[in-house]
Scaffold this motif. Structure first.
Motif, PDB file in Angstrom:
ATOM      1  N   THR A 182      -9.644   5.250  -1.405  1.00 42.87           N
ATOM      2  CA  THR A 182     -10.556   4.736  -2.422  1.00 42.87           C
ATOM      3  C   THR A 182     -11.762   4.019  -1.840  1.00 42.87           C
ATOM      4  N   TYR A 183     -11.714   3.616  -0.585  1.00 40.41           N
ATOM      5  CA  TYR A 183     -12.796   2.833   0.024  1.00 40.41           C
ATOM      6  C   TYR A 183     -13.923   3.739   0.486  1.00 40.41           C
ATOM      7  N   LYS A 184     -15.136   3.406   0.078  1.00 37.94           N
ATOM      8  CA  LYS A 184     -16.322   4.138   0.513  1.00 37.94           C
ATOM      9  C   LYS A 184     -17.319   3.125   1.067  1.00 37.94           C
ATOM     10  N   PRO A 185     -17.567   3.150   2.393  1.00 43.37           N
ATOM     11  CA  PRO A 185     -18.492   2.172   2.971  1.00 43.37           C
ATOM     12  C   PRO A 185     -19.908   2.373   2.447  1.00 43.37           C
ATOM     13  N   ASP A 199     -21.975  -2.345   4.842  1.00 43.37           N
ATOM     14  CA  ASP A 199     -20.868  -2.197   5.783  1.00 43.37           C
ATOM     15  C   ASP A 199     -21.360  -1.665   7.126  1.00 43.37           C
ATOM     16  N   ARG A 249       0.822  -1.210   0.000  1.00 45.22           N
ATOM     17  CA  ARG A 249       0.000   0.000   0.000  1.00 45.22           C
ATOM     18  C   ARG A 249       0.853   1.256   0.000  1.00 45.22           C
ATOM     19  N   MET A 254      -5.756   2.308   0.200  1.00 48.31           N
ATOM     20  CA  MET A 254      -7.147   1.878   0.348  1.00 48.31           C
ATOM     21  C   MET A 254      -7.993   2.942   1.040  1.00 48.31           C
ATOM     22  N   GLU A 255      -7.425   3.648   2.010  1.00 47.91           N
ATOM     23  CA  GLU A 255      -8.196   4.640   2.754  1.00 47.91           C
ATOM     24  C   GLU A 255      -8.761   5.730   1.842  1.00 47.91           C
TER      25      GLU A 255
END
Length: 60
Positions: A23-26, A30, A12, A20-21
């Motif tokens: 690009t990640y959308k809960p 989730d 990473r 990842m932080e």
């Protein structure tokens, strides 16, 4: 010849894509999973407290 184990943290940091932080959308699933996990953890802790005999008799 040594086989290199996967190092996800290093990948990473030094990888080609964004971390990842960023690009990640809960989504709703989730949040639902997190709420259920917290509820299960609370129930399990309360169950352990009651079975261990550490009941707080002063609570109203």
């Amino acid at each position: 010849m040594t086989i290199r184990d996967a190092n996800h943290a290093s990948d990473r940091i030094y990888g080609t894509g964004p971390p990842m932080e960023l690009t990640y959308k809960p989504d709703a699933a989730d949040y639902r999973r997190w709420l259920l996990t917290d509820a299960e953890r609370t129930v399990r802790a309360e169950e352990e407290r009651l079975t261990s005999g550490e009941e707080d008799n002063e609570r109203v």
